[in-house]
Design a protein around this motif. Structure first.
Motif, mmCIF file in Angstrom:
data_model
loop_
_atom_site.group_PDB
_atom_site.id
_atom_site.type_symbol
_atom_site.label_atom_id
_atom_site.label_comp_id
_atom_site.label_asym_id
_atom_site.label_seq_id
_atom_site.Cartn_x
_atom_site.Cartn_y
_atom_site.Cartn_z
ATOM 1 N N SER A 26 -4.707 11.767 -0.504
ATOM 2 C CA SER A 26 -5.705 10.815 -0.993
ATOM 3 C C SER A 26 -6.995 11.458 -1.476
ATOM 4 O O SER A 26 -7.720 10.862 -2.259
ATOM 5 C CB SER A 26 -6.053 9.815 0.105
ATOM 6 N N GLU A 91 -0.146 -3.637 3.816
ATOM 7 C CA GLU A 91 -1.178 -4.546 3.291
ATOM 8 C C GLU A 91 -2.432 -4.483 4.153
ATOM 9 O O GLU A 91 -3.556 -4.424 3.644
ATOM 10 C CB GLU A 91 -0.656 -5.983 3.269
ATOM 11 N N GLU A 94 -4.404 -1.210 3.632
ATOM 12 C CA GLU A 94 -5.203 -1.184 2.405
ATOM 13 C C GLU A 94 -6.564 -1.827 2.662
ATOM 14 O O GLU A 94 -7.601 -1.298 2.256
ATOM 15 C CB GLU A 94 -4.463 -1.880 1.267
ATOM 16 N N ARG A 95 -6.566 -2.945 3.362
ATOM 17 C CA ARG A 95 -7.812 -3.651 3.672
ATOM 18 C C ARG A 95 -8.665 -2.873 4.669
ATOM 19 O O ARG A 95 -9.870 -2.696 4.480
ATOM 20 C CB ARG A 95 -7.486 -5.041 4.224
ATOM 21 N N TRP A 98 -10.277 0.245 3.212
ATOM 22 C CA TRP A 98 -11.385 -0.169 2.359
ATOM 23 C C TRP A 98 -12.607 -0.512 3.208
ATOM 24 O O TRP A 98 -13.726 -0.100 2.922
ATOM 25 C CB TRP A 98 -10.978 -1.353 1.479
ATOM 26 N N GLU A 99 -12.393 -1.290 4.303
ATOM 27 C CA GLU A 99 -13.495 -1.702 5.178
ATOM 28 C C GLU A 99 -14.130 -0.506 5.878
ATOM 29 O O GLU A 99 -15.348 -0.450 6.045
ATOM 30 C CB GLU A 99 -13.004 -2.695 6.228
ATOM 31 N N GLU A 103 -12.653 3.158 0.447
ATOM 32 C CA GLU A 103 -11.709 3.705 -0.536
ATOM 33 C C GLU A 103 -10.478 2.814 -0.616
ATOM 34 O O GLU A 103 -10.049 2.236 0.379
ATOM 35 C CB GLU A 103 -11.267 5.115 -0.134
ATOM 36 N N LYS A 104 -9.919 2.752 -1.802
ATOM 37 C CA LYS A 104 -8.691 1.980 -2.036
ATOM 38 C C LYS A 104 -7.508 2.950 -2.059
ATOM 39 O O LYS A 104 -7.436 3.822 -2.921
ATOM 40 C CB LYS A 104 -8.811 1.241 -3.372
ATOM 41 N N LEU A 105 -6.625 2.829 -1.086
ATOM 42 C CA LEU A 105 -5.415 3.643 -1.043
ATOM 43 C C LEU A 105 -4.200 2.741 -1.148
ATOM 44 O O LEU A 105 -4.246 1.569 -0.783
ATOM 45 C CB LEU A 105 -5.343 4.445 0.256
ATOM 46 N N ASP A 106 -3.108 3.301 -1.623
ATOM 47 C CA ASP A 106 -1.863 2.566 -1.807
ATOM 48 C C ASP A 106 -0.918 2.858 -0.647
ATOM 49 O O ASP A 106 -0.471 3.994 -0.468
ATOM 50 C CB ASP A 106 -1.231 3.006 -3.144
#
Length: 110
Positions: A26, A91, A94-95, A98-99, A103-106
């Motif tokens: 990442s 899912e 991902e949230r 971010w919190e 960062e947004k990871l898949d």
């Protein structure tokens, strides 16, 4: 049909390895520690995600800043699913990432 002990450990091991791979690739500044079946992800801001196996319950537990979450393996979908909300582990991660890290990871493969 419930998971056998061996299958449960294989699933948790492969999930934790996939998580390590995602975080490694990442570019995030994280420290990963995997010891005695517990994977700890430490973000540079001091927050953590802690993944642990709960063998007697055949669950994967996640401790995050927002609290503790328990996942059961759904054999039909081949994914870990929250035992309360039915949200999939990927899912939710991902949230949570971010919190906690901004960062947004898949996590689709989880």
């Amino acid at each position: 049909m419930s998971l056998t002990e061996a299958r449960f450990h294989d699933l948790v091991d492969s999930t934790q390895q996939a998580l390590e791979d995602i975080f490694d690739e990442s570019g995030l500044d994280v420290d990963l520690e995997n010891s005695a079946g517990v994977l700890t992800v430490k973000f540079e801001n001091g927050t953590q995600l802690i993944f642990s196996r709960q063998e007697p319950l055949r669950q994967l537990w996640l401790a995050a800043r927002s609290g503790g979450i328990h996942f059961e393996y759904d054999q039909a979908s081949g994914k870990w699913q929250c035992d309360k909300s039915e949200e999939l582990l990927g899912e939710m991660l991902e949230r949570l990432v971010w919190e906690q890290a901004g960062e947004k990871l898949d996590f689709d493969e989880i």
